[in-house]
Design a protein around this motif. Structure first.
Motif, PDB file in Angstrom:
ATOM      1  N   GLY A  93       0.786  -1.233   0.000  1.00 29.30           N
ATOM      2  CA  GLY A  93       0.000   0.000   0.000  1.00 29.30           C
ATOM      3  C   GLY A  93       0.806   1.264   0.000  1.00 29.30           C
ATOM      4  O   GLY A  93       0.243   2.355  -0.169  1.00 29.30           O
ATOM      5  N   ASP A 142       0.007  -6.233   2.528  1.00 33.42           N
ATOM      6  CA  ASP A 142       0.124  -5.137   3.482  1.00 33.42           C
ATOM      7  C   ASP A 142       1.552  -4.607   3.537  1.00 33.42           C
ATOM      8  O   ASP A 142       1.786  -3.403   3.635  1.00 33.42           O
ATOM      9  CB  ASP A 142      -0.319  -5.607   4.862  1.00 33.42           C
ATOM     10  N   ARG A 183      -5.362   5.521  -3.911  1.00 31.51           N
ATOM     11  CA  ARG A 183      -6.780   5.857  -3.922  1.00 31.51           C
ATOM     12  C   ARG A 183      -7.409   5.183  -5.132  1.00 31.51           C
ATOM     13  O   ARG A 183      -6.894   5.298  -6.260  1.00 31.51           O
ATOM     14  CB  ARG A 183      -6.986   7.371  -4.020  1.00 31.51           C
ATOM     15  N   GLN A 197     -11.828  -4.653  -2.461  1.00 32.14           N
ATOM     16  CA  GLN A 197     -11.369  -4.618  -1.073  1.00 32.14           C
ATOM     17  C   GLN A 197     -10.970  -6.008  -0.598  1.00 32.14           C
ATOM     18  O   GLN A 197      -9.963  -6.178   0.088  1.00 32.14           O
ATOM     19  CB  GLN A 197     -12.462  -4.033  -0.181  1.00 32.14           C
ATOM     20  N   THR A 200      -7.555  -7.119  -2.084  1.00 38.40           N
ATOM     21  CA  THR A 200      -6.408  -6.234  -1.844  1.00 38.40           C
ATOM     22  C   THR A 200      -5.973  -6.339  -0.386  1.00 38.40           C
ATOM     23  O   THR A 200      -6.782  -6.144   0.522  1.00 38.40           O
ATOM     24  CB  THR A 200      -6.771  -4.777  -2.167  1.00 38.40           C
ATOM     25  N   PHE A 202      -4.067  -4.411   1.317  1.00 39.21           N
ATOM     26  CA  PHE A 202      -3.805  -3.145   1.999  1.00 39.21           C
ATOM     27  C   PHE A 202      -5.017  -2.233   1.867  1.00 39.21           C
ATOM     28  O   PHE A 202      -5.857  -2.395   0.969  1.00 39.21           O
ATOM     29  CB  PHE A 202      -2.554  -2.458   1.428  1.00 39.21           C
ATOM     30  N   GLY A 203      -5.112  -1.279   2.777  1.00 39.11           N
ATOM     31  CA  GLY A 203      -6.200  -0.321   2.715  1.00 39.11           C
ATOM     32  C   GLY A 203      -5.932   0.763   1.692  1.00 39.11           C
ATOM     33  O   GLY A 203      -4.788   1.043   1.340  1.00 39.11           O
ATOM     34  N   ASP A 205      -7.840   4.634  -0.097  1.00 42.36           N
ATOM     35  CA  ASP A 205      -8.924   5.609  -0.105  1.00 42.36           C
ATOM     36  C   ASP A 205      -9.858   5.328  -1.280  1.00 42.36           C
ATOM     37  O   ASP A 205      -9.423   4.797  -2.314  1.00 42.36           O
ATOM     38  CB  ASP A 205      -8.368   7.030  -0.227  1.00 42.36           C
TER      39      ASP A 205
END
Length: 255
Positions: A93, A142, A183, A197, A200, A202-203, A205
């Protein structure tokens, strides 16, 4: 004309991401990025706009280098390459790329070919597009197990290049250098936010309801399926043949 294939949407998205470049370099195993660059060149030529130079390593027709990768690195260091593509066995990320292997280096349980100048190009090419067709948690993690090329650098480190976007089979992400994160800009047809989501590690936006990646017009598809595939077949004959075969199978049968 049959609707756009998923890979054709990727190619057209790459052409949009490259808009404004003068010179784009493409690696030896990158048919989709190469097709995107060729599509941009064809669109610019048909519009009478400034030409786009494409350098594809491994190509005879689409490569003006005479000394291979050494000349590519010199050209990039001199600021004469505007865009380049990087993939990776792992991407996290923060835009870090792992091209070495899985597990604790040097005892990696899985080994990949290696970095081959990726870190250098990541630092000096201003518009690096991260491209990985596979979009799964094993690729988008991550934290990468080994940093072949860092997405950002500490203050005071001279760096003119870095990631601008991440394109996968499911969506398009932009990269925010200040936040050191991604993002989600658009979701490709047939996919949704929840799926991305879940796939993936990692987080990122995103809007509450992300926009859909635009599909190409019939005129652009005609150019892609004609001139671009013809040009692509010189360097990537198998990929071009597969695309043509898929298009043939998708053509509607007359009643």
């Amino acid at each position: 004309m049959s609707p756009a294939l998923p890979r054709e949407i990727l190619i057209c998205t790459i052409a949009r991401l490259l808009d404004g470049v003068r010179h784009v370099a493409v690696g030896a195993s990158s048919p989709i990025p190469a097709a995107g660059a060729m599509l941009l060149r064809a669109l610019k030529e048909s519009a009478g706009a400034a030409p786009v130079k494409i350098s594809i390593l491994g190509s005879v027709e689409h490569n003006f280098f005479t000394n291979g990768s050494a000349e590519l690195f010199d050209c990039a260091g001199q600021g004469r390459i505007d865009a380049f593509f990087l993939g990776g066995g792992q991407i996290d990320g923060h835009g870090n790329v792992n091209l070495v292997g899985v597990g604790d280096y040097p005892r990696s349980s899985v080994r990949w070919p290696g970095s081959f100048g990726a870190a250098y190009l990541y630092f000096v090419v201003p518009r690096v597009i991260l491209f990985r067709e596979e979009h799964t948690p094993r690729v988008f993690v991550d934290k990468v197990d080994f940093i072949s090329a860092p997405g950002t650098s500490e203050p005071g480190v001279y760096r003119t290049g870095g990631p601008k976007a991440l394109l996968t089979s499911k969506g398009l992400f932009s990269f925010d250098k200040e936040k050191a994160g991604f993002r989600l800009e658009s979701v490709h047809p047939g996919h949704d936010l929840a799926e991305i989501q879940e796939a993936t590690g990692f987080g990122f936006d995103h809007d509450a309801k992300p926009s859909q990646t635009p599909t190409p017009s019939p005129e652009v598809l005609s150019l892609l399926r004609g001139r671009v595939l013809d040009e692509l077949s010189e360097t990537y004959p198998e990929f071009a043949a597969q695309m043509r075969q898929t298009l043939t199978e998708r053509e509607p049968v007359a009643s």
